[in-house]
Design a protein around this motif. Structure first.
Motif, PDB file in Angstrom:
ATOM      1  N   ARG A 118       0.839  -1.203   0.000  1.00  0.00           N
ATOM      2  CA  ARG A 118       0.000   0.000   0.000  1.00  0.00           C
ATOM      3  C   ARG A 118       0.870   1.249   0.000  1.00  0.00           C
ATOM      4  N   VAL A 119       0.382   2.292  -0.645  1.00  0.00           N
ATOM      5  CA  VAL A 119       1.067   3.588  -0.678  1.00  0.00           C
ATOM      6  C   VAL A 119       0.142   4.625  -0.036  1.00  0.00           C
ATOM      7  N   PRO A 120       0.364   4.933   1.231  1.00  0.00           N
ATOM      8  CA  PRO A 120      -0.557   5.850   1.904  1.00  0.00           C
ATOM      9  C   PRO A 120      -0.463   7.281   1.371  1.00  0.00           C
ATOM     10  N   SER A 121      -1.573   7.997   1.401  1.00  0.00           N
ATOM     11  CA  SER A 121      -1.574   9.386   0.927  1.00  0.00           C
ATOM     12  C   SER A 121      -1.362  10.378   2.067  1.00  0.00           C
ATOM     13  N   ASN A 122      -1.490   9.917   3.301  1.00  0.00           N
ATOM     14  CA  ASN A 122      -1.279  10.813   4.442  1.00  0.00           C
ATOM     15  C   ASN A 122       0.145  11.379   4.413  1.00  0.00           C
ATOM     16  N   GLY A 123       0.260  12.695   4.546  1.00  0.00           N
ATOM     17  CA  GLY A 123       1.557  13.364   4.410  1.00  0.00           C
ATOM     18  C   GLY A 123       2.567  12.925   5.452  1.00  0.00           C
ATOM     19  N   ILE A 124       2.129  12.712   6.683  1.00  0.00           N
ATOM     20  CA  ILE A 124       3.058  12.309   7.749  1.00  0.00           C
ATOM     21  C   ILE A 124       3.580  10.899   7.468  1.00  0.00           C
ATOM     22  N   ALA A 125       2.661   9.995   7.090  1.00  0.00           N
ATOM     23  CA  ALA A 125       3.065   8.616   6.785  1.00  0.00           C
ATOM     24  C   ALA A 125       4.061   8.629   5.626  1.00  0.00           C
ATOM     25  N   HIS A 126       3.742   9.424   4.612  1.00  0.00           N
ATOM     26  CA  HIS A 126       4.607   9.494   3.432  1.00  0.00           C
ATOM     27  C   HIS A 126       6.013   9.967   3.816  1.00  0.00           C
ATOM     28  N   THR A 127       6.093  11.054   4.596  1.00  0.00           N
ATOM     29  CA  THR A 127       7.395  11.590   5.012  1.00  0.00           C
ATOM     30  C   THR A 127       8.157  10.571   5.860  1.00  0.00           C
ATOM     31  N   LEU A 128       7.437   9.914   6.769  1.00  0.00           N
ATOM     32  CA  LEU A 128       8.098   8.929   7.637  1.00  0.00           C
ATOM     33  C   LEU A 128       8.714   7.795   6.804  1.00  0.00           C
ATOM     34  N   ILE A 129       7.965   7.293   5.829  1.00  0.00           N
ATOM     35  CA  ILE A 129       8.476   6.184   5.007  1.00  0.00           C
ATOM     36  C   ILE A 129       9.698   6.671   4.217  1.00  0.00           C
TER      37      ILE A 129
END
Ligand code: AMP
Ligand code: MG
Length: 339
Positions: A118-129
């Motif tokens: 999965r590729v989350p769209s949430n900005g925090i999740a994206h930055t963390l990954i």
């Protein structure tokens, strides 16, 4: 364990959380669906600790979260169909199950030869990954069996002291977990419904079906998705779903309110006919997105009331309604009262 609570989500603080992930630690991150309990997906020990922190059965695999869709190349055998889906739905609340590559440890997949991407769209999740530089394996950040967490407060209830850090991302936009699908040549099957609906997916994959266990109790000892067989999302009091026409349901709720110490979960329109004590609403009758957004928060709210039973309206099984239906029917252990 001391849990670092990250309430200021500036990049420096996400950097701290990313460093923890790199070191094999556990970090709870917000996503657009629900909060996820994340660990470096390539670190067997860290992944094993995810199951321990949740009390999750060791046969229920984790979803691997990536910063972008084509990162899947490194971890799975992709296909033309995967990229068609990615173009339309990623980043977003869609999980695609693909044949795994060797780098993904069996601790993530519970021994399966497939991996959920999965590729989350949430900005925090994206930055963390992105900052951690590794794929993040994450199930929902609830204690196993409880409703998934859709707010920082829910995560604190379940995970404070059990993980290394929790990032506060406020309320989750969607409120129910991602749609999970498995691809086969040119067809696909929905294993778990979510915000991305059967109808939308059918547009891209005309040959798509919904697994039987989405609406029914899973009887197979080897289900297509291991998560299907567990009782889930449950508040501590038993939940009963009520189906029938509006008037009869209201009459049923009224009678229960007179004779039992019960909670009622109903649509907004129903509330005016009912006693307000231990009554919660989860959106308008035809507003399935709102119902999805509110559901887990409401199920958790019943835990702070001392009720002997919870009677809930059966949602629609169309569109986003199917996701709400799927969660509630599991919370209810598949019992539906017809009135
Ligand atoms: P959660 O992490 O709580 O959102 O649950 C993840 C869901 O994805 C569970 O229902 C898992 O059983 C399912 N899942 C993860 N990996 C796979 C896989 N390789 N094959 C089938 N289902 C999977
Ligand atoms: Mg879960």
């Amino acid at each position: 364990m001391q849990t670092l609570l990250i309430t200021n989500t500036d990049k420096q603080n996400i950097e701290i959380a990313a460093k923890l992930i790199k070191e094999g630690k556990l970090v709870v991150m917000p996503t657009e669906t629900v909060y996820g309990l994340g660990a470096n997906a390539l670190d067997r020990e860290a992944v094993t600790n995810v199951y321990k922190a949740k009390g999750r059965p060791m046969d229920n695999p984790l979803i691997v979260h990536l910063a972008k869709a084509d990162d899947a190349e490194k971890y799975a055998h992709t296909s033309e169909l995967y990229y068609k889906l990615a173009e339309r739905f990623m980043p977003g609340p869609l999980t695609v199950i693909l044949p795994k590559k060797d780098v993904i440890p069996y601790e993530v997949t519970c021994g399966l030869e497939t991996v959920a991407i999965r590729v989350p769209s949430n900005g925090i999740a994206h930055t963390l990954i992105e900052l951690s530089g590794c794929p993040i394996a994450a199930p929902s950040a609830n204690l196993s069996g409880r409703p998934s967490p859709t707010s920082f407060e829910h995560v604190i209830e379940d995970m404070n002291g059990r993980v290394d850090a929790i990032i506060d991302g406020g309320r989750c936009d969607v409120g129910v977990e991602s749609t999970v699908i498995i691809l086969k040549d040119n067809s696909a099957e929905i294993l778990r419904p979510g915000l991305i609906t059967y109808e939308e997916l059918k547009d891209v994959i005309p040959d798509i079906t919904v697994n039987e266990a989405v609406k029914n109790q899973c009887t197979s000892s080897k289900p297509a998705s291991p998560g299907m067989k567990y009782r889930h999302y449950a508040p501590s009091s038993p939940v009963y779903l009520v189906d029938g026409d509006d008037e009869r349901i209201i009459a049923f709720f009224k009678e229960k309110q007179r004779n039992e110490n019960c909670g009622i979960l109903c649509f907004d329109e129903d509330a005016k006919y009912l006693n307000k004590t231990n009554l919660l609403t989860f959106g308008g009758h035809f507003d399935e997105e709102k119902q999805a957004h509110e559901l887990f928060d409401m199920l958790r709210k019943f835990d702070s009331m001392t009720v002997d039973a919870i009677y809930a309206r059966l949602p629609s099984d169309k569109g986003v309604g199917l996701a709400v239906y799927n969660r509630l029917i599991r919370a209810a252990g598949f019992s539906i009262i017809k009135v």
